[in-house]
Motif scaffolding. Structure first.
Motif, short mmCIF file in Angstrom:
data_model
loop_
_atom_site.label_atom_id
_atom_site.label_comp_id
_atom_site.label_asym_id
_atom_site.label_seq_id
_atom_site.Cartn_x
_atom_site.Cartn_y
_atom_site.Cartn_z
N LYS A 1 -41.80 -52.69 -78.73
CA LYS A 1 -40.64 -53.12 -77.95
C LYS A 1 -39.59 -52.02 -77.89
O LYS A 1 -38.95 -51.82 -76.87
CB LYS A 1 -40.05 -54.40 -78.54
CG LYS A 1 -38.99 -55.02 -77.64
CD LYS A 1 -39.53 -55.25 -76.22
CE LYS A 1 -38.46 -55.81 -75.30
NZ LYS A 1 -38.91 -55.94 -73.91
N SER B 226 -38.30 -49.44 -64.79
CA SER B 226 -38.15 -50.10 -66.09
C SER B 226 -38.45 -51.59 -66.00
O SER B 226 -38.93 -52.20 -66.97
CB SER B 226 -36.73 -49.89 -66.63
OG SER B 226 -35.76 -50.28 -65.65
N LEU B 227 -38.19 -52.21 -64.85
CA LEU B 227 -38.54 -53.62 -64.68
C LEU B 227 -40.05 -53.80 -64.57
O LEU B 227 -40.61 -54.79 -65.04
CB LEU B 227 -37.85 -54.21 -63.45
CG LEU B 227 -36.37 -54.55 -63.56
CD1 LEU B 227 -35.89 -55.23 -62.28
CD2 LEU B 227 -36.09 -55.44 -64.76
N GLU C 225 -42.18 -51.85 -66.03
CA GLU C 225 -42.60 -51.70 -67.43
C GLU C 225 -42.49 -53.04 -68.16
O GLU C 225 -43.40 -53.43 -68.91
CB GLU C 225 -41.72 -50.66 -68.10
CG GLU C 225 -41.97 -50.48 -69.60
CD GLU C 225 -40.92 -49.58 -70.23
OE1 GLU C 225 -41.30 -48.64 -70.93
OE2 GLU C 225 -39.71 -49.83 -70.02
N GLN C 226 -41.40 -53.77 -67.92
CA GLN C 226 -41.23 -55.06 -68.59
C GLN C 226 -42.35 -56.02 -68.21
O GLN C 226 -42.92 -56.72 -69.07
CB GLN C 226 -39.87 -55.68 -68.20
CG GLN C 226 -39.58 -57.03 -68.85
CD GLN C 226 -39.50 -56.95 -70.36
OE1 GLN C 226 -38.84 -56.08 -70.90
NE2 GLN C 226 -40.18 -57.86 -71.05
N TYR D 104 -44.84 -55.16 -71.42
CA TYR D 104 -44.41 -56.09 -72.47
C TYR D 104 -44.79 -57.53 -72.16
O TYR D 104 -45.28 -58.25 -73.04
CB TYR D 104 -42.91 -55.94 -72.70
CG TYR D 104 -42.55 -54.56 -73.20
CD1 TYR D 104 -43.01 -54.11 -74.43
CD2 TYR D 104 -41.79 -53.69 -72.42
CE1 TYR D 104 -42.72 -52.84 -74.88
CE2 TYR D 104 -41.48 -52.41 -72.87
CZ TYR D 104 -41.95 -51.99 -74.11
OH TYR D 104 -41.67 -50.73 -74.55
N ASN D 105 -44.57 -57.98 -70.93
CA ASN D 105 -44.91 -59.36 -70.61
C ASN D 105 -46.41 -59.58 -70.58
O ASN D 105 -46.92 -60.58 -71.10
CB ASN D 105 -44.27 -59.77 -69.28
CG ASN D 105 -42.76 -59.88 -69.38
OD1 ASN D 105 -42.18 -59.70 -70.44
ND2 ASN D 105 -42.10 -60.17 -68.27
#
Length: 454
Positions: A13, A342-343, A345-346, A350-351
């Motif tokens: 994270k 970066s969104l 990437e999220q 990560y999601n």
């Protein structure tokens, strides 16, 4: 084994890029990250793998795909080109899936998984349909998953369009397979199961209730929703409710369930998706191809929706999906400030990792840290500007290409090494798939003609 001489992108994270560190893998898991000298001293008998200065990072994850769509590549659709999404379903997908038999289902799984391995995608969440081969179809795909070494979650899409008998067969196929996976966990935790539903526009109130009652073992649902405005209007006609409200009424939503697309949801539907913790997946290349519009991705993320990235059966090159996401939202909104990398990437990192971790229950997936699954790729990327954790997403969008992936590993086993497939004979698979294709296309044409005559 010990992987040395790699630049490690951890995708924790708080992401780190580690140089001068090595990775110890034991079984299917990452055991330790430390200088190679320390690992060799502590674990002297381990095999040593030289990453040769490449980036070593977690494999990509696809949150929504369709293996069976492989046979649509290059296929002509009889008659005039479909004018809208409903016609695309009727003229292409609702005929292609009927043309599939056991051999073509197996072949389509092989070619899509091979494509994933070559493109560094180590986890796939599939949504299957073959109305003339329902019983045992998920076992056929699962056998390919097991043989190839990939990680995959499977389901069969239930629909009313083939009549009550096929609807019930789809329900039974889902539940049989879910129970099988839950009881035996074949493939060393590389296999998971969901309860598949096509979309609200092909499901009656009675069928939605029947599926909810049948799914009594806690499995999540996997369904298309609000991909096109037609789904919303169909839902309003059938129930007086918008698509997401209707799914909530029937108990389909929840933290284990996946809603694909959600392009045409309104603000209240977004709130429902966020409140129920339902997963939503974004597939921009498919949305562009079908001309259905673009989901409110930034708004959904701001509202707390758990939003991942899929490909809807397009190629399993997930970095292409990154690039499409980055560019199309700028064009769609006519604003170059929209959709920062970066969104993406999220969503994509990560999601998707959280979704995969929840589905497979074998420890963390999508990270390089002790206790995580050893699902890794080597990337032969040579940046000529600084690469940091802050600008890595933009390097992926503007610099990374799937051709740079040289090595793919799942659960601690190499599936491709130095661009050579380990377990799969690519030429044989392509030859066999090509051998089945003419009959699939012939059946597709016959079904199309029969539909036109009717």
């Amino acid at each position: 084994m010990i992987i040395k001489n790699g630049k490690i992108i951890t995708w924790e994270k708080e992401n780190r890029i580690l140089d001068g560190q090595a990775i110890l893998i034991q079984g299917d898991m990452i055991k330790k990250i430390a200088p190679v000298e320390d690992l060799l001293r502590e674990y002297p008998g381990e095999e040593l793998v030289d990453a040769k200065g490449q980036y070593v990072m977690p494999g990509n994850i696809c949150a929504h795909t369709h293996f069976y769509g492989a046979y649509a590549r290059g296929m002509a659709i009889p008659g005039a080109a479909p004018k809208d999404f409903t016609e695309i379903l009727q003229k292409l997908w609702f005929r292609l899936d009927q043309a599939l038999d056991e051999d073509s289902v197996r072949a389509s799984a092989y070619v899509c998984i091979l494509d994933a391995i070559k493109h560094g995608t180590t986890t796939l969440i599939d949504h299957h349909a073959s109305p003339n081969f329902i019983d045992g179809s998920l076992d056929v795909i699962a056998d390919v998953v097991d043989e190839t070494g990939i990680r995959a979650a499977l389901c069969y899409e239930v629909t009313d369009r083939g009549g009550e008998g096929r609807m019930k067969a789809g329900v039974e196929e889902n539940m049989r397979f879910i129970r099988k996976v839950q009881s035996s966990r074949p493939g060393d935790g590389r296999l998971s199961a969901l309860f598949g539903l096509h979309a609200g526009l092909t499901l009656s109130e009675e069928t939605l209730d029947a599926c909810r009652r049948a799914n009594n073992v806690g499995a999540g649902f996997h369904i298309h929703a609000a991909e096109d405005a037609a789904d919303e209007y169909d839902s309003l006609t059938k129930s007086g409710l918008r698509t997401i409200d209707r799914l909530q009424k029937h108990g389909i939503l929840g933290r284990n369930s996946i809603v694909a697309h959600a392009v045409h949801v309104d603000i209240k539907e977004i709130d429902i998706l966020a409140e129920t913790g339902t997963w939503v997946t974004h597939q921009p290349r498919s949305n562009m191809n079908n001309a259905v519009g673009m989901a409110q991705v930034e708004g959904m993320l701001r509202s707390g929706v758990r939003l991942g990235l899929g490909n809807d059966g397009m190629s399993n090159d997930m970095w292409e999906e990154w690039k499409a996401t980055y560019f199309v939202h700028k064009l769609w909104h006519r604003d170059s400030r929209r959709m920062p990398a970066s969104l993406i990437e999220q969503m994509a990192v990560y999601n998707n990792a959280e979704l995969a971790t929840d589905l497979f229950n074998v420890g963390k997936i999508g990270k390089i840290e002790p206790g995580a699954q050893a699902d890794l790729i080597f990337v032969d990327y040579h940046p000529y500007t600084p690469l940091t954790t802050g600008n890595l997403p933009w390097h992926i969008v503007f610099g990374f290409h799937s051709s740079m992936i040289t090595t793919t590993m799942v659960a601690g086993k190499f599936l491709m090494q130095n661009r050579q497939l380990i377990w799969i004979d690519e030429e044989k698979i392509a030859r066999e798939a090509l051998g089945f294709a003419p009959d699939v296309w012939k059946r597709f044409v016959t079904i199309s003609q029969e539909t036109l005559e009717a």
